[in-house]
Enzyme design. Sequence first.
Site, PDB file in Angstrom:
ATOM      1  N   CYS A   1     -48.461  35.812 -31.968  1.00 16.49           N
ATOM      2  CA  CYS A   1     -48.475  34.299 -32.336  1.00 16.49           C
ATOM      3  C   CYS A   1     -49.718  34.918 -33.623  1.00 16.49           C
ATOM      4  O   CYS A   1     -51.105  35.431 -33.484  1.00 16.49           O
ATOM      5  CB  CYS A   1     -50.148  34.068 -31.262  1.00 16.49           C
ATOM      6  SG  CYS A   1     -50.068  32.142 -31.727  1.00 16.49           S
TER       7      CYS A   1
ATOM      8  N   CYS B   1     -47.150  17.655 -33.230  1.00 18.07           N
ATOM      9  CA  CYS B   1     -48.038  18.889 -32.824  1.00 18.07           C
ATOM     10  C   CYS B   1     -49.174  18.958 -32.986  1.00 18.07           C
ATOM     11  O   CYS B   1     -49.321  19.209 -34.371  1.00 18.07           O
ATOM     12  CB  CYS B   1     -47.360  20.190 -33.786  1.00 18.07           C
ATOM     13  SG  CYS B   1     -47.256  21.568 -32.905  1.00 18.07           S
TER      14      CYS B   1
ATOM     15  N   GLU C   1     -54.500  22.861 -38.079  1.00 20.22           N
ATOM     16  CA  GLU C   1     -52.762  22.546 -38.255  1.00 20.22           C
ATOM     17  C   GLU C   1     -52.740  21.620 -37.591  1.00 20.22           C
ATOM     18  O   GLU C   1     -52.416  22.089 -36.496  1.00 20.22           O
ATOM     19  CB  GLU C   1     -52.917  23.532 -38.423  1.00 20.22           C
ATOM     20  CG  GLU C   1     -53.045  24.323 -40.252  1.00 20.22           C
ATOM     21  CD  GLU C   1     -52.296  25.432 -40.438  1.00 20.22           C
ATOM     22  OE1 GLU C   1     -52.053  25.757 -41.994  1.00 20.22           O
ATOM     23  OE2 GLU C   1     -51.404  26.402 -39.632  1.00 20.22           O
TER      24      GLU C   1
ATOM     25  N   CYS D   1     -52.470  36.404 -27.873  1.00 23.21           N
ATOM     26  CA  CYS D   1     -50.867  36.688 -27.854  1.00 23.21           C
ATOM     27  C   CYS D   1     -50.654  37.495 -29.387  1.00 23.21           C
ATOM     28  O   CYS D   1     -50.704  37.067 -30.109  1.00 23.21           O
ATOM     29  CB  CYS D   1     -49.728  35.846 -27.389  1.00 23.21           C
ATOM     30  SG  CYS D   1     -50.145  35.092 -26.661  1.00 23.21           S
TER      31      CYS D   1
ATOM     32  N   CYS E   1     -57.598  31.265 -31.343  1.00 21.13           N
ATOM     33  CA  CYS E   1     -57.252  31.592 -29.877  1.00 21.13           C
ATOM     34  C   CYS E   1     -57.977  32.966 -29.174  1.00 21.13           C
ATOM     35  O   CYS E   1     -57.586  33.408 -29.814  1.00 21.13           O
ATOM     36  CB  CYS E   1     -56.008  31.254 -29.574  1.00 21.13           C
ATOM     37  SG  CYS E   1     -55.844  31.149 -27.925  1.00 21.13           S
TER      38      CYS E   1
ATOM     39  N   CYS F   1     -43.738  26.978 -35.422  1.00 22.39           N
ATOM     40  CA  CYS F   1     -44.445  27.478 -33.900  1.00 22.39           C
ATOM     41  C   CYS F   1     -44.697  29.126 -34.196  1.00 22.39           C
ATOM     42  O   CYS F   1     -44.462  30.208 -34.681  1.00 22.39           O
ATOM     43  CB  CYS F   1     -42.844  27.564 -33.022  1.00 22.39           C
ATOM     44  SG  CYS F   1     -43.008  26.515 -31.967  1.00 22.39           S
TER      45      CYS F   1
HETATM   46  N1  SAH Z   1     -51.532  27.981 -26.694  1.00 17.39           N
HETATM   47  C1  SAH Z   1     -50.577  27.168 -26.160  1.00 17.39           C
HETATM   48  C2  SAH Z   1     -49.900  26.004 -26.659  1.00 17.39           C
HETATM   49  C3  SAH Z   1     -49.697  26.916 -28.105  1.00 17.39           C
HETATM   50  S1  SAH Z   1     -49.266  27.551 -29.274  1.00 17.39           S
HETATM   51  C4  SAH Z   1     -49.173  27.962 -25.564  1.00 17.39           C
HETATM   52  O1  SAH Z   1     -49.564  29.268 -25.939  1.00 17.39           O
HETATM   53  O2  SAH Z   1     -48.613  26.902 -25.378  1.00 17.39           O
HETATM   54  C5  SAH Z   1     -47.018  26.677 -28.471  1.00 17.39           C
HETATM   55  C6  SAH Z   1     -45.584  27.390 -28.223  1.00 17.39           C
HETATM   56  O3  SAH Z   1     -45.566  29.149 -29.860  1.00 17.39           O
HETATM   57  C7  SAH Z   1     -46.087  28.493 -27.509  1.00 17.39           C
HETATM   58  O4  SAH Z   1     -45.013  28.619 -26.419  1.00 17.39           O
HETATM   59  C8  SAH Z   1     -46.145  29.739 -28.013  1.00 17.39           C
HETATM   60  O5  SAH Z   1     -45.942  31.317 -27.395  1.00 17.39           O
HETATM   61  C9  SAH Z   1     -45.484  30.012 -29.006  1.00 17.39           C
HETATM   62  N2  SAH Z   1     -45.772  30.885 -30.470  1.00 17.39           N
HETATM   63  C10 SAH Z   1     -46.790  31.756 -30.592  1.00 17.39           C
HETATM   64  N3  SAH Z   1     -46.220  32.327 -32.168  1.00 17.39           N
HETATM   65  C11 SAH Z   1     -45.306  32.548 -31.792  1.00 17.39           C
HETATM   66  C12 SAH Z   1     -44.422  32.854 -33.234  1.00 17.39           C
HETATM   67  N4  SAH Z   1     -44.692  33.651 -33.774  1.00 17.39           N
HETATM   68  N5  SAH Z   1     -43.055  32.243 -32.998  1.00 17.39           N
HETATM   69  C13 SAH Z   1     -42.417  32.033 -32.165  1.00 17.39           C
HETATM   70  N6  SAH Z   1     -43.175  30.781 -31.169  1.00 17.39           N
HETATM   71  C14 SAH Z   1     -44.368  31.682 -31.335  1.00 17.39           C
HETATM   72 FE1  SF4 Z   2     -53.452  31.047 -27.621  1.00 20.87          FE
HETATM   73 FE2  SF4 Z   2     -51.223  31.703 -29.702  1.00 20.87          FE
HETATM   74 FE3  SF4 Z   2     -50.897  32.784 -26.506  1.00 20.87          FE
HETATM   75 FE4  SF4 Z   2     -51.040  30.132 -27.188  1.00 20.87          FE
HETATM   76  S1  SF4 Z   2     -49.712  31.271 -28.007  1.00 20.87           S
HETATM   77  S2  SF4 Z   2     -52.006  31.117 -26.080  1.00 20.87           S
HETATM   78  S3  SF4 Z   2     -52.132  30.198 -29.313  1.00 20.87           S
HETATM   79  S4  SF4 Z   2     -52.869  33.152 -29.063  1.00 20.87           S
END
Ligand code: SAH
Ligand code: SF4
Length: 380
Positions: A118, A104, A91, A115, A111, A344
């Site tokens: 996420c 974005c 996306e 996390c 990934c 996000c």
């Molecule tokens: N992998 C990279 C970039 C992609 S994620 C990273 O983690 O930085 C982009 C941002 O979205 C990151 O700061 C991530 O922590 C945040 N993010 C991920 N899942 C989210 C969620 N469910 N709600 C709000 N922010 C989220």
């Molecule tokens: Fe990967 Fe999501 Fe963690 Fe970013 S926030 S490193 S996209 S798992």
Amino acid sequence: MTANLLDFDLDGLAAFCERLGEKRFRAVQLFRWIHQKGVARFEDMTDLARSLREKLPGVCEVRSLPVLTQQASADGTIKWLFDVGDGNAVETVFIPEDDRGTLCVSSQAGCAVGCRFCSTGHQGFSRNLSTGEIVAQLWYAEHFLRKQFNTQERVISNVVMMGMGEPLQNYNALLPALRTMLDDHGYGLSRRRVTVSTSGVVPMMDRLSQDCPVALAVSLHAPNDALRDHLVPLNRKYPLAELMDACLRYLPHAPRDFITFEYCMLAGVNDQLEHAQQLIDLVRGHAGRGVPCKFNLIPFNPFPESGLTCSAKPVVKAFAERLSAAGIVTTVRKTRGDDIDAACGQLAGDVLDRTNAAARLAQRRTQVEHRVVWSSKESS
Ligand code: SAH
Ligand code: SF4
């Protein structure tokens, strides 16, 4: 398969042209046609030597990504779902604001970092995107939007690598993509307006500082190792002290004199005032001199499998105020595109259930006609 010219930064394209017996200035012309004018057909590149125009189609092409769906939000945000093959999709989100247009961009299908909060992390890792697949998101969006807004001027002024995937775990593909974004013959974006967001891949932060120091955002999410180990599993490999050191090493090369720390607000998990205080101690006290930084608090976008909820507004406000009171510039990120799940961490592509992915992608293809896809504008 023939070469995809979106895979090359300008140096790469020059090398490719040389292999075809062509001079570097031909590569500059070609690069400008592709990236500045959005032209994909060689016969339309009118100032290219005819011999070259005839030679190219047999050996290469400008291969963009097929669009599965495009959704427009009431607030002007647009989300595209691109097909990257084998039942995978990624996306890309365009976020218009008064003074800028931000895209974005995704770097991986899925990934591997995993996390907890996420949605991309929950789906697991499928594969790295190629340079061409990263650049195609910008190429497509920029030239689509120019047509849409009926302008020759640049629409996208900022790129954030905050879509699906961990960009610094796909470094070799990321680097030429960043160079293409920055190149004056490409998109001509300023280093300050291209942001790589990372969960903290320390060695690659160092490489980026040498190879292509763009703006850096670090996804922190926790003020101590115990909590961060749990929320961002990569922390077990690169704990906070090492991450802070890497930020300090990056700063002298960075286009801005601060690091942006992203912090996702999770109710009852990382949002208490004691966490705010630990954060202050962490960034202030580190290495005896502190890490110059700004904080971006992101309201958590919930999804069912996470079992987590977003902090209440007053909690976010109190947290932000505590950081601000300590002299740390803190903003609470507005969520955009909520109505189309473009916020996000909601970017889940279409690989959640791989067994059904192909069927669902096919279904999406047929659904696309029925969506709000700029339909009225497009037909006028
Ligand atoms: N992998 C990279 C970039 C992609 S994620 C990273 O983690 O930085 C982009 C941002 O979205 C990151 O700061 C991530 O922590 C945040 N993010 C991920 N899942 C989210 C969620 N469910 N709600 C709000 N922010 C989220
Ligand atoms: Fe990967 Fe999501 Fe963690 Fe970013 S926030 S490193 S996209 S798992």
